[in-house]
Design a protein around this motif. Sequence first.
Motif, PDB file in Angstrom:
ATOM      1  N   MET A   1       0.849  -1.153   0.000  1.00 28.42           N
ATOM      2  CA  MET A   1       0.000   0.000   0.000  1.00 28.42           C
ATOM      3  C   MET A   1       0.906   1.231   0.000  1.00 28.42           C
ATOM      4  SD  MET A   1      -2.680   1.087   3.001  1.00 28.42           S
ATOM      5  CE  MET A   1      -3.880  -0.093   2.445  1.00 28.42           C
ATOM      6  N   GLU A   2       0.592   2.199  -0.862  1.00 23.65           N
ATOM      7  CA  GLU A   2       1.395   3.404  -0.948  1.00 23.65           C
ATOM      8  C   GLU A   2       0.571   4.602  -0.505  1.00 23.65           C
ATOM      9  OE1 GLU A   2       2.700   3.394  -5.013  1.00 23.65           O
ATOM     10  OE2 GLU A   2       4.439   2.175  -4.520  1.00 23.65           O
ATOM     11  N   ILE A   3       1.214   5.506   0.235  1.00 24.56           N
ATOM     12  CA  ILE A   3       0.559   6.737   0.676  1.00 24.56           C
ATOM     13  C   ILE A   3       1.473   7.905   0.352  1.00 24.56           C
ATOM     14  CG2 ILE A   3      -0.742   5.635   2.532  1.00 24.56           C
ATOM     15  CD1 ILE A   3       1.362   6.706   4.507  1.00 24.56           C
ATOM     16  N   LYS A   4       0.948   9.098   0.425  1.00 19.77           N
ATOM     17  CA  LYS A   4       1.762  10.288   0.212  1.00 19.77           C
ATOM     18  C   LYS A   4       1.785  11.098   1.496  1.00 19.77           C
ATOM     19  CE  LYS A   4       1.198  10.455  -4.725  1.00 19.77           C
ATOM     20  NZ  LYS A   4       0.827  11.227  -5.884  1.00 19.77           N
ATOM     21  N   VAL A   5       2.974  11.623   1.837  1.00 20.20           N
ATOM     22  CA  VAL A   5       3.179  12.387   3.065  1.00 20.20           C
ATOM     23  C   VAL A   5       3.723  13.752   2.691  1.00 20.20           C
ATOM     24  CG1 VAL A   5       4.450  12.472   5.245  1.00 20.20           C
ATOM     25  CG2 VAL A   5       3.609  10.285   4.394  1.00 20.20           C
ATOM     26  N   ALA A   6       3.171  14.804   3.297  1.00 22.62           N
ATOM     27  CA  ALA A   6       3.601  16.172   3.012  1.00 22.62           C
ATOM     28  C   ALA A   6       5.031  16.397   3.482  1.00 22.62           C
ATOM     29  CB  ALA A   6       2.673  17.170   3.697  1.00 22.62           C
ATOM     30  N   ASP A   7       5.732  17.268   2.765  1.00 23.01           N
ATOM     31  CA  ASP A   7       7.113  17.612   3.068  1.00 23.01           C
ATOM     32  C   ASP A   7       7.300  18.022   4.527  1.00 23.01           C
ATOM     33  OD1 ASP A   7       9.813  18.271   2.748  1.00 23.01           O
ATOM     34  OD2 ASP A   7       9.346  20.291   2.071  1.00 23.01           O
ATOM     35  N   MET A   8       6.349  18.814   5.069  1.00 27.59           N
ATOM     36  CA  MET A   8       6.506  19.317   6.430  1.00 27.59           C
ATOM     37  C   MET A   8       6.390  18.225   7.490  1.00 27.59           C
ATOM     38  SD  MET A   8       2.980  21.390   6.914  1.00 27.59           S
ATOM     39  CE  MET A   8       2.172  21.447   5.339  1.00 27.59           C
ATOM     40  N   ASP A   9       5.803  17.068   7.149  1.00 25.91           N
ATOM     41  CA  ASP A   9       5.625  15.991   8.112  1.00 25.91           C
ATOM     42  C   ASP A   9       6.576  14.824   7.899  1.00 25.91           C
ATOM     43  OD1 ASP A   9       3.469  17.320   9.330  1.00 25.91           O
ATOM     44  OD2 ASP A   9       2.081  16.544   7.826  1.00 25.91           O
ATOM     45  N   ILE A  10       7.371  14.845   6.840  1.00 22.71           N
ATOM     46  CA  ILE A  10       8.187  13.687   6.485  1.00 22.71           C
ATOM     47  C   ILE A  10       9.227  13.355   7.552  1.00 22.71           C
ATOM     48  CG2 ILE A  10       9.951  14.893   5.118  1.00 22.71           C
ATOM     49  CD1 ILE A  10       8.240  11.521   4.231  1.00 22.71           C
ATOM     50  N   ASP A  11       9.684  14.338   8.328  1.00 31.06           N
ATOM     51  CA  ASP A  11      10.684  14.065   9.364  1.00 31.06           C
ATOM     52  C   ASP A  11      10.120  13.239  10.514  1.00 31.06           C
ATOM     53  OD1 ASP A  11       9.102  16.220  10.221  1.00 31.06           O
ATOM     54  OD2 ASP A  11      10.718  17.049  11.444  1.00 31.06           O
TER      55      ASP A  11
ATOM     56  N   ASP B   1       9.215   1.658   3.045  1.00 35.49           N
ATOM     57  CA  ASP B   1      10.052   2.447   2.148  1.00 35.49           C
ATOM     58  C   ASP B   1       9.564   3.897   2.139  1.00 35.49           C
ATOM     59  OD1 ASP B   1      12.183   2.657   0.151  1.00 35.49           O
ATOM     60  OD2 ASP B   1      10.567   2.996  -1.289  1.00 35.49           O
ATOM     61  N   ILE B   2      10.514   4.822   2.035  1.00 42.80           N
ATOM     62  CA  ILE B   2      10.222   6.248   1.932  1.00 42.80           C
ATOM     63  C   ILE B   2      11.034   6.781   0.763  1.00 42.80           C
ATOM     64  CG2 ILE B   2      10.321   8.497   3.073  1.00 42.80           C
ATOM     65  CD1 ILE B   2      10.389   6.925   5.763  1.00 42.80           C
ATOM     66  N   SER B   3      10.366   7.441  -0.173  1.00 44.40           N
ATOM     67  CA  SER B   3      11.097   7.969  -1.323  1.00 44.40           C
ATOM     68  C   SER B   3      12.098   9.028  -0.866  1.00 44.40           C
ATOM     69  CB  SER B   3      10.139   8.547  -2.370  1.00 44.40           C
ATOM     70  OG  SER B   3       9.450   9.654  -1.855  1.00 44.40           O
ATOM     71  N   ALA B   4      13.207   9.096  -1.556  1.00 43.97           N
ATOM     72  CA  ALA B   4      14.278  10.023  -1.185  1.00 43.97           C
ATOM     73  C   ALA B   4      13.966  11.464  -1.567  1.00 43.97           C
ATOM     74  CB  ALA B   4      15.597   9.597  -1.830  1.00 43.97           C
ATOM     75  N   VAL B   5      13.117  11.653  -2.561  1.00 43.72           N
ATOM     76  CA  VAL B   5      12.772  13.002  -3.023  1.00 43.72           C
ATOM     77  C   VAL B   5      11.259  13.131  -3.128  1.00 43.72           C
ATOM     78  CG1 VAL B   5      14.917  13.399  -4.286  1.00 43.72           C
ATOM     79  CG2 VAL B   5      13.001  12.331  -5.442  1.00 43.72           C
ATOM     80  N   SER B   6      10.789  14.376  -3.024  1.00 48.63           N
ATOM     81  CA  SER B   6       9.353  14.623  -3.135  1.00 48.63           C
ATOM     82  C   SER B   6       8.955  14.800  -4.591  1.00 48.63           C
ATOM     83  CB  SER B   6       8.968  15.856  -2.330  1.00 48.63           C
ATOM     84  OG  SER B   6       9.591  16.998  -2.870  1.00 48.63           O
ATOM     85  N   ASP B   7       7.685  14.597  -4.857  1.00 46.35           N
ATOM     86  CA  ASP B   7       7.115  14.835  -6.181  1.00 46.35           C
ATOM     87  C   ASP B   7       7.165  16.337  -6.447  1.00 46.35           C
ATOM     88  OD1 ASP B   7       4.630  15.708  -7.805  1.00 46.35           O
ATOM     89  OD2 ASP B   7       4.842  13.571  -8.283  1.00 46.35           O
ATOM     90  N   SER B   8       7.728  16.745  -7.572  1.00 51.66           N
ATOM     91  CA  SER B   8       7.930  18.165  -7.854  1.00 51.66           C
ATOM     92  C   SER B   8       6.620  18.934  -7.998  1.00 51.66           C
ATOM     93  CB  SER B   8       8.786  18.354  -9.109  1.00 51.66           C
ATOM     94  OG  SER B   8       8.144  17.757 -10.220  1.00 51.66           O
ATOM     95  N   SER B   9       5.557  18.283  -8.417  1.00 47.71           N
ATOM     96  CA  SER B   9       4.294  18.998  -8.603  1.00 47.71           C
ATOM     97  C   SER B   9       3.474  19.108  -7.318  1.00 47.71           C
ATOM     98  CB  SER B   9       3.457  18.338  -9.692  1.00 47.71           C
ATOM     99  OG  SER B   9       3.129  17.020  -9.323  1.00 47.71           O
ATOM    100  N   SER B  10       3.547  18.107  -6.432  1.00 51.10           N
ATOM    101  CA  SER B  10       2.715  18.123  -5.224  1.00 51.10           C
ATOM    102  C   SER B  10       3.499  18.410  -3.947  1.00 51.10           C
ATOM    103  CB  SER B  10       1.995  16.781  -5.068  1.00 51.10           C
ATOM    104  OG  SER B  10       2.932  15.754  -4.766  1.00 51.10           O
ATOM    105  N   GLY B  11       4.822  18.215  -3.977  1.00 59.45           N
ATOM    106  CA  GLY B  11       5.621  18.383  -2.766  1.00 59.45           C
ATOM    107  C   GLY B  11       5.445  17.238  -1.786  1.00 59.45           C
ATOM    108  N   MET B  12       4.839  16.150  -2.210  1.00 58.37           N
ATOM    109  CA  MET B  12       4.561  15.002  -1.347  1.00 58.37           C
ATOM    110  C   MET B  12       5.598  13.904  -1.576  1.00 58.37           C
ATOM    111  SD  MET B  12       1.665  15.887   0.152  1.00 58.37           S
ATOM    112  CE  MET B  12       0.435  14.698   0.515  1.00 58.37           C
ATOM    113  N   PHE B  13       5.885  13.158  -0.499  1.00 55.75           N
ATOM    114  CA  PHE B  13       6.792  12.019  -0.555  1.00 55.75           C
ATOM    115  C   PHE B  13       5.967  10.742  -0.636  1.00 55.75           C
ATOM    116  CE2 PHE B  13       9.484  15.228   1.200  1.00 55.75           C
ATOM    117  CZ  PHE B  13      10.779  14.890   0.837  1.00 55.75           C
ATOM    118  N   LEU B  14       6.393   9.785  -1.452  1.00 54.76           N
ATOM    119  CA  LEU B  14       5.729   8.501  -1.559  1.00 54.76           C
ATOM    120  C   LEU B  14       6.262   7.592  -0.454  1.00 54.76           C
ATOM    121  CD1 LEU B  14       3.686   6.918  -3.246  1.00 54.76           C
ATOM    122  CD2 LEU B  14       5.604   6.073  -4.583  1.00 54.76           C
ATOM    123  N   VAL B  15       5.352   7.047   0.343  1.00 54.08           N
ATOM    124  CA  VAL B  15       5.707   6.163   1.452  1.00 54.08           C
ATOM    125  C   VAL B  15       4.986   4.836   1.238  1.00 54.08           C
ATOM    126  CG1 VAL B  15       5.545   5.824   3.954  1.00 54.08           C
ATOM    127  CG2 VAL B  15       6.024   8.105   3.041  1.00 54.08           C
TER     128      VAL B  15
END
Length: 151
Positions: free
Chosen positions: A1-11, A36-50
């Motif tokens: 299952m994949e989710i997206k996490v906002a840049d401000m909460d990724i830490d 797994d946590i993606s190393a970079v955020s999506d450039s259009s949404s600023g979200m990280f794939l987790v």
Amino acid sequence: MEIKVADMDIDQVKTGTEVQVNLQTLGENLKGSISDISAVSDSSSGMFLVTVSLGEESTNSAIGLMADIRLSDNKEENSVYIPAKSVQSDDSGTYVYKAADTSAVKVPVTLGKKKNAYIEVTQGLSTGDLVILQSSKPLTDGEKISILTVK
């Protein structure tokens, strides 16, 4: 299952962290962990794939369903959050100014997790303490103050 996490909460998200997954449509609650946590955020949404691996197999297919996912260790018992901009530091450490009657009191604090524009104070403050956010001039410990509120 994949989710997206906002840049401000990724830490706050770490590989191996246990999560609770609620599939409301199916009425199922499952346990899983972040695999797994993606190393970079999506450039259009600023979200990280987790990626979340489910430890328990669902008896139904969860493909395309919405899930409520909560970090298992995200317990905030007795946590106090204050605006991050109220925190100051100097050679003696991190502190805030607390309003005590008509005086400003310098209080050393220990900080925890950051949530958006707020930061957790794990030591130094209690629920209900009035923290000074802004002053017309630099404050000193014990200085007399007048509290103004904006309506």
